[in-house]
Design a protein around this motif. Structure first.
Motif, mmCIF file in Angstrom:
data_model
loop_
_atom_site.group_PDB
_atom_site.id
_atom_site.type_symbol
_atom_site.label_atom_id
_atom_site.label_comp_id
_atom_site.label_asym_id
_atom_site.label_seq_id
_atom_site.Cartn_x
_atom_site.Cartn_y
_atom_site.Cartn_z
ATOM 1 N N SER A 92 49.849 36.570 43.386
ATOM 2 C CA SER A 92 50.899 36.158 42.461
ATOM 3 C C SER A 92 51.521 34.866 42.948
ATOM 4 O O SER A 92 51.856 34.732 44.123
ATOM 5 C CB SER A 92 51.976 37.236 42.360
ATOM 6 N N VAL A 93 51.633 33.922 42.035
ATOM 7 C CA VAL A 93 52.276 32.640 42.313
ATOM 8 C C VAL A 93 53.342 32.460 41.240
ATOM 9 O O VAL A 93 53.014 32.227 40.075
ATOM 10 C CB VAL A 93 51.271 31.470 42.296
ATOM 11 N N GLY A 94 54.608 32.599 41.638
ATOM 12 C CA GLY A 94 55.668 32.581 40.642
ATOM 13 C C GLY A 94 55.457 33.726 39.675
ATOM 14 O O GLY A 94 55.266 34.871 40.072
ATOM 15 N N GLN A 95 55.443 33.437 38.400
ATOM 16 C CA GLN A 95 55.240 34.446 37.351
ATOM 17 C C GLN A 95 53.775 34.590 36.957
ATOM 18 O O GLN A 95 53.458 35.307 36.014
ATOM 19 C CB GLN A 95 56.066 34.069 36.118
ATOM 20 N N ASN A 96 52.860 33.893 37.664
ATOM 21 C CA ASN A 96 51.446 33.857 37.285
ATOM 22 C C ASN A 96 50.566 34.617 38.265
ATOM 23 O O ASN A 96 50.835 34.632 39.464
ATOM 24 C CB ASN A 96 50.965 32.406 37.224
ATOM 25 N N SER A 97 49.516 35.204 37.740
ATOM 26 C CA SER A 97 48.454 35.769 38.577
ATOM 27 C C SER A 97 47.354 34.728 38.703
ATOM 28 O O SER A 97 46.918 34.159 37.698
ATOM 29 C CB SER A 97 47.880 37.039 37.960
ATOM 30 N N ILE A 98 46.942 34.478 39.916
ATOM 31 C CA ILE A 98 45.865 33.528 40.205
ATOM 32 C C ILE A 98 44.781 34.300 40.946
ATOM 33 O O ILE A 98 45.064 35.223 41.707
ATOM 34 C CB ILE A 98 46.391 32.358 41.075
ATOM 35 N N ASP A 158 29.333 27.027 53.142
ATOM 36 C CA ASP A 158 30.303 27.651 54.029
ATOM 37 C C ASP A 158 31.683 27.571 53.399
ATOM 38 O O ASP A 158 32.327 26.544 53.449
ATOM 39 C CB ASP A 158 30.289 26.948 55.382
ATOM 40 N N VAL A 159 32.130 28.659 52.778
ATOM 41 C CA VAL A 159 33.466 28.678 52.196
ATOM 42 C C VAL A 159 34.441 29.431 53.097
ATOM 43 O O VAL A 159 35.534 29.775 52.672
ATOM 44 C CB VAL A 159 33.479 29.264 50.764
ATOM 45 N N ASP A 160 34.045 29.664 54.328
ATOM 46 C CA ASP A 160 34.954 30.272 55.290
ATOM 47 C C ASP A 160 36.009 29.253 55.689
ATOM 48 O O ASP A 160 35.881 28.062 55.459
ATOM 49 C CB ASP A 160 34.197 30.745 56.529
ATOM 50 N N GLY A 161 37.048 29.731 56.317
ATOM 51 C CA GLY A 161 38.077 28.824 56.801
ATOM 52 C C GLY A 161 39.023 28.351 55.726
ATOM 53 O O GLY A 161 39.559 27.264 55.805
ATOM 54 N N VAL A 162 39.244 29.180 54.688
ATOM 55 C CA VAL A 162 40.196 28.848 53.644
ATOM 56 C C VAL A 162 41.451 29.697 53.881
ATOM 57 O O VAL A 162 41.377 30.918 53.995
ATOM 58 C CB VAL A 162 39.632 29.126 52.234
ATOM 59 N N PHE A 163 42.588 29.024 53.964
ATOM 60 C CA PHE A 163 43.878 29.677 54.164
ATOM 61 C C PHE A 163 44.779 29.311 52.997
ATOM 62 O O PHE A 163 44.643 28.243 52.412
ATOM 63 C CB PHE A 163 44.509 29.216 55.482
ATOM 64 N N TYR A 164 45.711 30.196 52.673
ATOM 65 C CA TYR A 164 46.616 29.923 51.569
ATOM 66 C C TYR A 164 48.004 30.483 51.869
ATOM 67 O O TYR A 164 48.170 31.379 52.700
ATOM 68 C CB TYR A 164 46.086 30.520 50.266
ATOM 69 N N LYS A 165 48.995 29.917 51.201
ATOM 70 C CA LYS A 165 50.337 30.496 51.206
ATOM 71 C C LYS A 165 50.996 30.160 49.880
ATOM 72 O O LYS A 165 50.663 29.170 49.224
ATOM 73 C CB LYS A 165 51.166 30.038 52.395
ATOM 74 N N VAL A 166 51.924 31.026 49.497
ATOM 75 C CA VAL A 166 52.645 30.866 48.248
ATOM 76 C C VAL A 166 54.105 30.589 48.579
ATOM 77 O O VAL A 166 54.704 31.278 49.403
ATOM 78 C CB VAL A 166 52.533 32.146 47.385
ATOM 79 N N GLU A 167 54.633 29.569 47.953
ATOM 80 C CA GLU A 167 56.058 29.271 48.042
ATOM 81 C C GLU A 167 56.543 28.991 46.632
ATOM 82 O O GLU A 167 56.116 28.010 46.014
ATOM 83 C CB GLU A 167 56.325 28.076 48.948
ATOM 84 N N ALA A 168 57.411 29.878 46.153
ATOM 85 C CA ALA A 168 57.951 29.781 44.792
ATOM 86 C C ALA A 168 56.799 29.718 43.787
ATOM 87 O O ALA A 168 56.014 30.653 43.709
ATOM 88 C CB ALA A 168 58.893 28.593 44.666
ATOM 89 N N ASP A 169 56.668 28.614 43.063
ATOM 90 C CA ASP A 169 55.618 28.505 42.054
ATOM 91 C C ASP A 169 54.484 27.586 42.495
ATOM 92 O O ASP A 169 53.762 27.049 41.670
ATOM 93 C CB ASP A 169 56.204 28.020 40.729
ATOM 94 N N LYS A 170 54.308 27.420 43.820
ATOM 95 C CA LYS A 170 53.232 26.570 44.351
ATOM 96 C C LYS A 170 52.286 27.377 45.230
ATOM 97 O O LYS A 170 52.708 28.261 45.973
ATOM 98 C CB LYS A 170 53.805 25.417 45.181
ATOM 99 N N LEU A 171 51.014 27.027 45.144
ATOM 100 C CA LEU A 171 49.987 27.609 46.000
ATOM 101 C C LEU A 171 49.506 26.520 46.938
ATOM 102 O O LEU A 171 49.020 25.476 46.490
ATOM 103 C CB LEU A 171 48.815 28.141 45.163
ATOM 104 N N TYR A 172 49.665 26.745 48.238
ATOM 105 C CA TYR A 172 49.218 25.792 49.249
ATOM 106 C C TYR A 172 47.882 26.273 49.798
ATOM 107 O O TYR A 172 47.735 27.436 50.160
ATOM 108 C CB TYR A 172 50.233 25.689 50.387
#
Length: 149
Positions: A36-42, A80-94
């Protein structure tokens, strides 16, 4: 002696090929992770075809069997799609990854995605990234599903 080495090499190659046949015979495999990112499902979607292709997309479409669309989805096509990291802050996906995702052609993706690429990979510090609040995106081959549409 030379002939014996050739036979051993041939056996090794055949054994290696047989290890991959089971995976290749299953056909393409798919997996999906919802966040979930803000009000959206990604959705992070992974696709594997044999041992020579792996793709990862970021999509607003939750249908596992709808492949990435260059018009609407962020896409990473790599062995090689390994090594992907993410974080959510408010309505942004990093996103923090080895390779940048190709953005969609349209500008109407429902959330803002901020990409950071670590290059060269030797500069990557997983501990530091996790301390910054990033989560590693993990997929396993055991969770792969097939699609029949």
């Amino acid at each position: 002696m030379h002939f014996k080495n050739l036979i051993l090499l041939t056996i090794a190659v055949l054994m290696q090929q047989s290890c991959y046949l089971d995976f290749e015979d299953r056909g393409p495999g798919f997996d999906i992770r919802q966040i979930s990112v803000g009000q959206n499902s990604i959705y992070f979607k992974r696709e594997i075809r044999g041992r020579n292709y792996e793709g990862l997309s970021i999509s607003s479409d939750g249908d596992l069997c709808n492949g990435p669309s260059p018009r609407t989805d962020f896409f990473l096509d790599s062995l090689d799609v390994d090594g992907v990291f993410y974080k959510v802050e408010a309505d942004k996906l990093y996103i923090y990854s080895y390779t940048a995702f190709t953005p969609p052609q349209s500008d109407d993706f429902p959330v803002k995605i901020v990409q950071n690429v670590y290059s060269p990979p030797a500069q990557f510090d997983e501990e530091r990234i996790k301390k910054l609040g990033y989560t590693e995106l993990l997929f396993t081959n055991e969770s792969l599903k097939s699609c029949s549409k």
